[in-house]
Motif scaffolding. Structure first.
Motif, PDB file in Angstrom:
ATOM      1  N   GLY A  35       0.758  -1.231   0.000  1.00 56.72           N
ATOM      2  CA  GLY A  35       0.000   0.000   0.000  1.00 56.72           C
ATOM      3  C   GLY A  35       0.783   1.272   0.000  1.00 56.72           C
ATOM      4  N   GLY A  36       2.103   1.218  -0.065  1.00 59.02           N
ATOM      5  CA  GLY A  36       2.856   2.429  -0.296  1.00 59.02           C
ATOM      6  C   GLY A  36       3.481   3.042   0.927  1.00 59.02           C
ATOM      7  N   LEU A 346     -10.400   0.888   0.010  1.00 56.45           N
ATOM      8  CA  LEU A 346     -10.550   2.115  -0.765  1.00 56.45           C
ATOM      9  C   LEU A 346      -9.248   2.427  -1.503  1.00 56.45           C
ATOM     10  CD1 LEU A 346     -12.601   4.367  -1.341  1.00 56.45           C
ATOM     11  CD2 LEU A 346     -11.624   5.629   0.585  1.00 56.45           C
ATOM     12  N   VAL A 347      -9.341   2.634  -2.800  1.00 52.94           N
ATOM     13  CA  VAL A 347      -8.153   2.845  -3.644  1.00 52.94           C
ATOM     14  C   VAL A 347      -7.975   4.337  -3.896  1.00 52.94           C
ATOM     15  CG1 VAL A 347      -7.099   2.352  -5.880  1.00 52.94           C
ATOM     16  CG2 VAL A 347      -8.442   0.588  -4.728  1.00 52.94           C
ATOM     17  N   ASN A 348      -6.851   4.890  -3.395  1.00 50.71           N
ATOM     18  CA  ASN A 348      -6.589   6.325  -3.542  1.00 50.71           C
ATOM     19  C   ASN A 348      -5.301   6.633  -4.287  1.00 50.71           C
ATOM     20  OD1 ASN A 348      -8.871   7.405  -2.173  1.00 50.71           O
ATOM     21  ND2 ASN A 348      -7.962   6.820  -0.214  1.00 50.71           N
ATOM     22  N   SER A 349      -4.492   5.605  -4.591  1.00 52.35           N
ATOM     23  CA  SER A 349      -3.211   5.839  -5.256  1.00 52.35           C
ATOM     24  C   SER A 349      -2.856   4.638  -6.126  1.00 52.35           C
ATOM     25  CB  SER A 349      -2.103   6.047  -4.211  1.00 52.35           C
ATOM     26  OG  SER A 349      -1.903   4.846  -3.481  1.00 52.35           O
ATOM     27  N   ASP A 381      -7.201   6.563 -14.100  1.00 54.22           N
ATOM     28  CA  ASP A 381      -5.953   5.808 -14.281  1.00 54.22           C
ATOM     29  C   ASP A 381      -5.787   4.727 -13.216  1.00 54.22           C
ATOM     30  OD1 ASP A 381      -5.252   7.172 -16.530  1.00 54.22           O
ATOM     31  OD2 ASP A 381      -3.947   8.615 -15.501  1.00 54.22           O
ATOM     32  N   LEU A 382      -6.343   4.948 -12.009  1.00 56.85           N
ATOM     33  CA  LEU A 382      -6.230   3.933 -10.949  1.00 56.85           C
ATOM     34  C   LEU A 382      -6.972   2.669 -11.340  1.00 56.85           C
ATOM     35  CD1 LEU A 382      -6.681   6.061  -7.694  1.00 56.85           C
ATOM     36  CD2 LEU A 382      -4.599   5.530  -8.954  1.00 56.85           C
ATOM     37  N   LEU A 383      -8.138   2.838 -11.981  1.00 55.77           N
ATOM     38  CA  LEU A 383      -8.908   1.680 -12.442  1.00 55.77           C
ATOM     39  C   LEU A 383      -8.149   0.948 -13.548  1.00 55.77           C
ATOM     40  CD1 LEU A 383     -11.504   0.017 -12.293  1.00 55.77           C
ATOM     41  CD2 LEU A 383     -12.545   1.611 -13.918  1.00 55.77           C
ATOM     42  N   LYS A 384      -7.480   1.686 -14.417  1.00 55.88           N
ATOM     43  CA  LYS A 384      -6.698   1.065 -15.499  1.00 55.88           C
ATOM     44  C   LYS A 384      -5.516   0.284 -14.927  1.00 55.88           C
ATOM     45  CE  LYS A 384      -7.905   4.607 -18.919  1.00 55.88           C
ATOM     46  NZ  LYS A 384      -7.405   5.767 -19.697  1.00 55.88           N
TER      47      LYS A 384
END
Length: 607
Positions: A35-36, A346-349, A381-384
């Motif tokens: 997760g970064g 939840l996807v934020n990055s 772009d996150l979905l891609k």
């Protein structure tokens, strides 16, 4: 199946109260993908707080497409050849994709490498990939500090190639959601490469009928494709004129199955979910309306059919940040209910997207949530990134086993094409189908099977000589009489002895019924590509059923016999009545002693 799934279906569930808590976000250290956030803490110690309590990944598995490598610095020629062979194995396991974790020991310990060692390791990995005809893409780097004063990193790398059989990796994603949630617009933006103008321009290319264009609502099932090349770059209609060009340029293909959102087209949506065997489902929720209309019902369908799903919250450009957060919390409450028991992520990055893709395929409880706009392009772009990395659910071994079985093709669509003749669309459930192959199709209304020949095959709108198990395609049957075909039939090898029946038993859970479910009740039954009205002949051990109760029930098809398999998932409905289950027994219509009998005239067979 837990009867609490019934809570998700419309008309029988109240929103849960109470706080949902925050969605699970990307985490560093011990979670694969991390997760970064860096594992490094104060005083140069690892997240555990002590040098002897370092972060770990799960131990490396012998099977699968994930490989751990501590370092790949200047290997000998013999070692290099061994590494190349190992890469071929991992690529085969991932059907053309593999993920390398550099700086990680086989037991999962995150040791990390210095910058110089990492550079040399990536150079070796690039040489290995060139040797097998693959490309590499660095997904992300993370800093760790395992008992060292020098900064050390681990790097996650995607290796991708077109498989040796030239059959690119193809994942099917069913698109669900309430009417006007933005499903077709999102697909138009993804596949056309142009943002929407806010008035639905992006979706026009997806509609198949004039009334869909006029109303802006999908009423039929349409298919759209999005490709990714070996370097992970998007391939769509923005730089390719035809589907053939997209297929030629892509190593991985996402086929979106755009389903109807309006309740009056529910039977079409259910048919798409049961018949086309999607690998995943994408539930689209409008940020400004939240969970409304058929959203809850579509969520329940995906869970009942055990299709892994992720959620896209669209139209965030129309709402304030507080409104979007309210919709996210509303979804979290639903997902955490006992009937769902999901863990929102939840996807934020970009880093979150990589984590979501890997954990989503490994754990059925993880549910990624994206918030995006098809007009502004926010977070698109996150979905891609997520779709690019999303791995297949089946490995090469399972695929090989399916291909070794006899040919079985499900007929989902029937067309007449000028100068081509009759064409059927569907999915090859098992075996291999080749151009020129002779098959039999049925059952007809009187339970017979008819001879036919496969003249040509098209997959993703481009010519294909060989079709393999699990792939969807259209087959041209030449002058075969279209009136003899219907949805729900199967095309099988002449050697197969198909089990057809008019009466069958199933173990069911009644998800919802207004009163009591009794003998003589008529329902529409969905089993795979079969959709027909059946009557309840008997409820074993009980006189009636109420909502949430289980029983073994005997059904009889009203019109004609169907091809069914024991263990097949079953879904039935009638008005607000809904239930799920699986087939447990068939009263098969037996074949003749000699197998096939000429009784219908030239070119036709009966059992």
């Amino acid at each position: 199946m837990d009867s609490r799934v019934s809570e998700l279906f419309g008309g029988c569930c109240r929103p849960a109260g109470g706080g949902a808590g925050g969605a699970l976000r990307g985490r560093g250290g011990a979670v694969p993908g991390g997760g970064g956030s860096k594992a490094k803490k104060k005083n140069g110690r690892s997240r555990g707080g002590k040098a002897n309590n370092p972060p770990y990944l799960p131990p490396e598995a012998e099977d699968g497409n994930i490989e751990y490598k501590l370092k790949l610095v200047n290997p000998s020629q013999y070692r290099f050849e061994h590494l190349v062979t190992q890469m071929k194995w991992r690529l085969q396991e991932g059907r053309g994709e593999a993920v390398y974790q550099i700086g990680v020991e086989d037991n999962g310990l995150l040791v990390g490498l210095s910058e110089e060692e990492m550079r040399a390791s990536l150079k070796t990995l690039r040489r290995m990939a060139e040797k097998v005809g693959a490309d590499i893409t660095v997904l992300r780097e993370r800093e760790v500090d395992y008992d060292s004063d020098v900064p050390r990193k681990i790097t996650e790398v995607l290796v991708r190639k077109v498989p040796d059989n030239q059959q690119f990796l193809d994942l099917r994603v069913a698109v669900l959601g309430n009417v006007d949630s933005g499903k077709s617009t999102l697909l138009g933006v993804l596949t056309q490469g142009e943002l929407d103008n806010g008035r639905g321009r992006a979706r026009l290319n997806l509609f198949r009928h004039l009334h869909e264009i006029q109303s802006g609502r999908t009423s039929s099932i349409s298919f759209e494709i999005l490709g990714f090349n070996s370097k992970g770059e998007v391939v769509n209609y923005s730089d390719s004129r035809t589907a053939e060009e997209i297929c030629e340029s892509s190593s991985k293909m996402i086929t979106f199955i755009d389903l109807a959102g309006h309740h009056k087209y529910l039977k079409t949506t259910i048919f798409g979910l049961t018949s086309y065997c999607p690998d995943f489902a994408m539930l689209v929720v409008s940020a400004n309306t939240g969970i409304a209309g058929t959203t809850r019902e579509h969520l329940g369908l995906a869970m009942a059919l055990k299709v892994p799903f992720f959620i896209v919250i669209s139209k965030v450009d129309l709402c304030s940040k507080a409104t979007v957060e309210r919709t996210v919390k509303q979804l979290e409450r639903i997902l955490k209910q006992p009937g769902c028991n999901k863990l929102p992520l939840l996807v934020n990055s970009d880093d979150d997207a990589v984590t979501a893709a890997q954990q989503f395929a490994q754990s059925p409880n993880i549910t990624p949530i994206f918030t995006l706009s098809s007009v502004s392009g926010e977070n698109l772009d996150l979905l891609k990134v997520f779709l690019n990395i999303l791995p297949p659910l089946t490995n090469s071994k399972e695929q090989e086993e399916l291909m070794q079985q006899l040919t079985e093709f499900q007929v989902d669509e029937i067309y007449t094409v000028p100068e081509v003749g009759t064409v059927v669309g569907g999915t090859l459930s098992s075996g291999i189908c080749r151009e020129g192959e002779n098959l039999v199709v049925g059952p007809t209304d009187d339970g017979k099977f008819l001879r036919l020949k496969v003249c040509s095959i098209q997959r993703n709108r481009s010519a294909c000589r060989v079709l393999r198990a699990g792939q969807a395609a259209t087959l041209a049957l030449g002058p075969f009489d279209r009136s003899l075909l219907r949805k729900g039939m199967v095309m099988v090898s002449p050697e197969m002895n198909p089990t057809i029946c008019s009466v069958f038993e199933a173990e069911i859970v009644l998800l919802f019924h207004a009163t009591t479910f009794r003998k003589g009740f008529q329902v529409t039954v969905h089993v795979g590509n079969v959709r027909q009205t059946a009557i309840v002949e008997k409820i074993h051990g009980k006189d009636k059923l109420r909502t949430g109760e289980k029983a073994v029930v005997r059904f009889r098809f009203i019109k004609h016999p169907e091809y069914l398999k024991i263990g097949a998932k079953l879904l039935f409905r009638e008005g607000v009545t809904k239930g799920i289950g699986h087939v447990t027994d068939l009263q098969a219509i037996t074949t003749k002693e000699n197998g096939l009998e000429e009784s219908l005239g030239p070119g036709q067979l009966s059992f």
